[in-house]
Design a protein around this motif. Structure first.
Motif, PDB file in Angstrom:
ATOM      1  N   LYS A 108       4.651   6.051  -9.343  1.00 50.90           N
ATOM      2  CA  LYS A 108       3.673   4.782  -8.809  1.00 50.90           C
ATOM      3  C   LYS A 108       2.492   5.759  -8.243  1.00 50.90           C
ATOM      4  O   LYS A 108       2.349   6.215  -7.305  1.00 50.90           O
ATOM      5  CB  LYS A 108       4.077   3.746  -7.737  1.00 50.90           C
ATOM      6  CG  LYS A 108       3.080   2.910  -7.524  1.00 50.90           C
ATOM      7  CD  LYS A 108       3.702   1.800  -6.456  1.00 50.90           C
ATOM      8  CE  LYS A 108       2.617   0.837  -6.048  1.00 50.90           C
ATOM      9  NZ  LYS A 108       3.343  -0.308  -5.223  1.00 50.90           N
ATOM     10  N   LEU A 149      -1.660   6.536  -7.307  1.00 54.35           N
ATOM     11  CA  LEU A 149      -3.068   5.774  -6.867  1.00 54.35           C
ATOM     12  C   LEU A 149      -4.270   6.971  -6.907  1.00 54.35           C
ATOM     13  O   LEU A 149      -3.865   7.947  -6.240  1.00 54.35           O
ATOM     14  CB  LEU A 149      -2.953   5.236  -5.596  1.00 54.35           C
ATOM     15  CG  LEU A 149      -4.429   4.618  -5.133  1.00 54.35           C
ATOM     16  CD1 LEU A 149      -4.783   3.586  -6.012  1.00 54.35           C
ATOM     17  CD2 LEU A 149      -4.232   4.165  -3.488  1.00 54.35           C
ATOM     18  N   GLU A 196      -5.160   5.637 -17.208  1.00 57.16           N
ATOM     19  CA  GLU A 196      -4.812   4.060 -17.265  1.00 57.16           C
ATOM     20  C   GLU A 196      -3.800   3.676 -18.113  1.00 57.16           C
ATOM     21  O   GLU A 196      -2.909   2.568 -17.905  1.00 57.16           O
ATOM     22  CB  GLU A 196      -6.128   3.270 -17.343  1.00 57.16           C
ATOM     23  CG  GLU A 196      -7.143   3.395 -16.219  1.00 57.16           C
ATOM     24  CD  GLU A 196      -8.585   2.726 -16.665  1.00 57.16           C
ATOM     25  OE1 GLU A 196      -9.063   2.330 -15.633  1.00 57.16           O
ATOM     26  OE2 GLU A 196      -9.053   2.639 -17.806  1.00 57.16           O
ATOM     27  N   GLY A 199      -0.329   3.502 -16.450  1.00 56.72           N
ATOM     28  CA  GLY A 199      -0.274   2.514 -15.215  1.00 56.72           C
ATOM     29  C   GLY A 199      -1.048   3.142 -13.966  1.00 56.72           C
ATOM     30  O   GLY A 199      -0.545   2.504 -12.931  1.00 56.72           O
ATOM     31  N   TYR A 234       2.898   4.110  -2.033  1.00 61.76           N
ATOM     32  CA  TYR A 234       2.935   4.632  -3.765  1.00 61.76           C
ATOM     33  C   TYR A 234       3.654   6.102  -3.474  1.00 61.76           C
ATOM     34  O   TYR A 234       4.163   6.416  -2.451  1.00 61.76           O
ATOM     35  CB  TYR A 234       1.454   5.091  -3.935  1.00 61.76           C
ATOM     36  CG  TYR A 234       0.645   4.083  -4.262  1.00 61.76           C
ATOM     37  CD1 TYR A 234       0.350   3.630  -5.435  1.00 61.76           C
ATOM     38  CD2 TYR A 234       0.001   3.296  -2.991  1.00 61.76           C
ATOM     39  CE1 TYR A 234      -0.227   2.469  -5.812  1.00 61.76           C
ATOM     40  CE2 TYR A 234      -0.825   2.201  -3.372  1.00 61.76           C
ATOM     41  CZ  TYR A 234      -0.973   1.924  -4.642  1.00 61.76           C
ATOM     42  OH  TYR A 234      -1.836   0.610  -4.980  1.00 61.76           O
ATOM     43  N   ASN A 274       0.688  -1.090   0.075  1.00 62.72           N
ATOM     44  CA  ASN A 274      -0.042   0.013  -0.041  1.00 62.72           C
ATOM     45  C   ASN A 274       0.647   1.531  -0.027  1.00 62.72           C
ATOM     46  O   ASN A 274       0.454   2.430   0.367  1.00 62.72           O
ATOM     47  CB  ASN A 274      -0.929  -0.055   1.086  1.00 62.72           C
ATOM     48  CG  ASN A 274      -1.977  -1.124   0.898  1.00 62.72           C
ATOM     49  OD1 ASN A 274      -2.402  -1.465  -0.148  1.00 62.72           O
ATOM     50  ND2 ASN A 274      -2.594  -1.522   2.251  1.00 62.72           N
ATOM     51  N   GLU A 289      -3.139   3.739 -10.935  1.00 57.52           N
ATOM     52  CA  GLU A 289      -4.342   2.658 -10.239  1.00 57.52           C
ATOM     53  C   GLU A 289      -5.450   3.576  -9.878  1.00 57.52           C
ATOM     54  O   GLU A 289      -5.245   4.858  -9.253  1.00 57.52           O
ATOM     55  CB  GLU A 289      -3.721   1.798  -9.177  1.00 57.52           C
ATOM     56  CG  GLU A 289      -2.469   1.247  -9.583  1.00 57.52           C
ATOM     57  CD  GLU A 289      -1.750   0.404  -8.428  1.00 57.52           C
ATOM     58  OE1 GLU A 289      -2.405   0.018  -7.350  1.00 57.52           O
ATOM     59  OE2 GLU A 289      -0.657   0.278  -8.536  1.00 57.52           O
ATOM     60  N   PHE A 290      -6.639   2.799  -9.584  1.00 61.17           N
ATOM     61  CA  PHE A 290      -7.629   3.421  -9.263  1.00 61.17           C
ATOM     62  C   PHE A 290      -8.597   2.798  -7.922  1.00 61.17           C
ATOM     63  O   PHE A 290      -8.478   1.568  -8.156  1.00 61.17           O
ATOM     64  CB  PHE A 290      -8.797   3.780 -10.489  1.00 61.17           C
ATOM     65  CG  PHE A 290      -8.396   4.873 -11.388  1.00 61.17           C
ATOM     66  CD1 PHE A 290      -9.003   6.171 -11.218  1.00 61.17           C
ATOM     67  CD2 PHE A 290      -7.625   4.503 -12.217  1.00 61.17           C
ATOM     68  CE1 PHE A 290      -8.421   7.003 -12.040  1.00 61.17           C
ATOM     69  CE2 PHE A 290      -7.098   5.458 -13.300  1.00 61.17           C
ATOM     70  CZ  PHE A 290      -7.777   6.853 -13.263  1.00 61.17           C
ATOM     71  N   LEU A 291      -8.816   3.242  -7.064  1.00 65.54           N
ATOM     72  CA  LEU A 291      -9.668   2.741  -5.773  1.00 65.54           C
ATOM     73  C   LEU A 291     -10.774   3.337  -5.499  1.00 65.54           C
ATOM     74  O   LEU A 291     -10.707   4.754  -5.543  1.00 65.54           O
ATOM     75  CB  LEU A 291      -8.584   2.430  -4.692  1.00 65.54           C
ATOM     76  CG  LEU A 291      -9.451   1.944  -3.351  1.00 65.54           C
ATOM     77  CD1 LEU A 291      -9.611   0.743  -3.477  1.00 65.54           C
ATOM     78  CD2 LEU A 291      -8.524   2.294  -2.053  1.00 65.54           C
TER      79      LEU A 291
END
Length: 401
Positions: free
Chosen positions: A29, A31, A71, A74, A5, A3, A76-78
């Motif tokens: 990186k 998110l 996307e 690279g 980033y 977890n 990321e989605f939450l």
């Protein structure tokens, strides 16, 4: 850590998505954590005709393009709601409502704001189908139609006058007695004398009427208690905006009395490594294009901040040698001479210090960390701990090593 980033972006509207594109492209990186549908308020806009490169597109479709673009790099989605934050350490921590914890070297706050709702029947159901909150976004879609404006502050009256450029008639619902508006005097005078604006005084709106689109509103007179229905095709609510920053209240971020976050030109907040973009920051224009610009600026600033942090960790905190941290101006001849003299002194002394040059023009965060007020200055460090320093050309380098 799974977890951990480089960059966490709170919010998936145009500002957050633009930041994500730039963050991903910079090989960070990245998110994006968003509690609702990707796109935020833009999803309530039926058509957008003023975003460069798109002649006409719906808000949801434009946001899908933004997300798809991110996307490809690279990102990321939450889907989640941030309820706690801790930005006091080098690694910033955010915690979701479900208890998930995430760490990042930098955080961009892009949670936006929401219109203050009256929560009357029909308001939410017909949002985007005649119910609107932004004249510059949606006014042109009511060409030749009758529109109701709710509110009497600066935003309501000025946006109402903008709507008259398109609508046949604009009727303003006002809580106060006749002639009393909450806006500035100049706007009030212009509005009261505008041929396409009418006012219903001492009244409030009780319901937005319509099946699939707005067909009218129910109005209640506050003095008599009587109600009446007024036919219209659009209703604009201007009873205020609420920034979605409540979860940051005790997190150390500076906010104004309304909850908006002040930033500098780099979108930096008062906390190192934390940025604010889009509608949750103090700003003049709240549009998709300006939000996108905010996101790009913050992501580039965050990238450089992260690079600076990584360099510091590698060259200072992890160094086997003591470090001479030189703050100088790479464009100034005296600073350059000072650096040369420092290098010769280090070589002559044989103490084998490691010299790290910091150009004040590009690494302001590091200068602020060590409270550098004069250049050139030298700070002697051992594993990041200051041992001594020299400030300015007046102090001799002799005795420093």
């Amino acid at each position: 850590m799974a977890n951990s980033y480089d960059l966490i972006i709170i919010g998936g509207g145009p500002a957050g998505l633009s930041a994500a594109i730039y963050g991903g492209r910079a090989k960070l990186k990245t998110l994006v954590i968003n509690k609702g549908a990707i796109g935020g308020l833009v999803n309530t806009t039926r058509e957008i005709v003023n975003y460069p490169g798109y002649g006409q597109i719906s808000g949801p479709d434009l946001m899908k393009d933004f997300k798809k673009h991110a996307e490809t790099f690279g990102v990321e989605f939450l889907k989640g709601e941030i309820t706690q934050t801790d930005f006091s350490q080098a690694e910033k921590k955010v915690v979701t409502k479900k208890g998930q914890e995430f760490l990042a070297k930098a955080v961009i706050v892009a949670c936006g704001s929401e219109p203050r709702l009256l929560n009357i029947p029909g308001e939410k159901r017909l949002r985007g189908m005649g119910v609107a909150y932004c004249a510059t976004c949606d006014a042109e879609f009511f060409e030749g139609e009758d529109v109701v404006v709710v509110g009497s502050g600066d935003q309501a009256i000025e946006e109402g006058m903008f709507i008259t450029k398109f609508a046949r008639k604009v009727t303003v619902i006002v809580l106060h007695d006749e002639g009393i508006l909450d806006c500035n005097k100049v706007s009030a005078e212009r509005a009261l004398n505008h041929e396409k604006m009418e006012f219903i005084w001492n009244s409030t709106i009780e319901e937005v009427v319509g099946k699939e689109n707005v067909e009218g509103v129910k109005i209640k007179n506050l003095k008599t208690g009587s109600t009446a229905e007024l036919s219209c095709q659009g209703v604009f609510f201007f009873v205020g905006m609420v920034p979605s920053t409540g979860y940051l209240k005790d997190g150390g971020i500076e906010m104004d009395k309304r909850g908006y976050i002040p930033v500098n030109e780099l979108m930096e907040t008062n906390l190192e490594g934390v940025y604010a973009v889009g509608d949750n920051r103090v700003k003049y224009l709240r549009q998709v294009v300006s939000a996108a610009g905010d996101g790009a600026t913050a992501a580039v600033a965050a990238e450089r901040y992260i690079e600076e942090v990584n360099d510091f960790n590698r060259n200072v905190l992890q160094s086997d040698k003591k470090v001479l941290l030189l703050f100088f101006n790479a464009q100034d001849n005296e600073s350059i001479k000072y650096r040369t003299a420092l290098e010769k002194l280090n070589e002559k002394s044989g103490t084998d210090y490691k010299i790290l040059s910091v150009d004040m023009a590009t690494k302001k965060n590091l200068a602020e960390r060590y409270a550098i007020k004069t250049i050139p200055s030298v700070v002697v460090l051992d594993k990041g701990t200051e041992i001594s320093r020299l400030e300015g050309l007046e102090e001799s380098l002799e005795g420093l090593i």
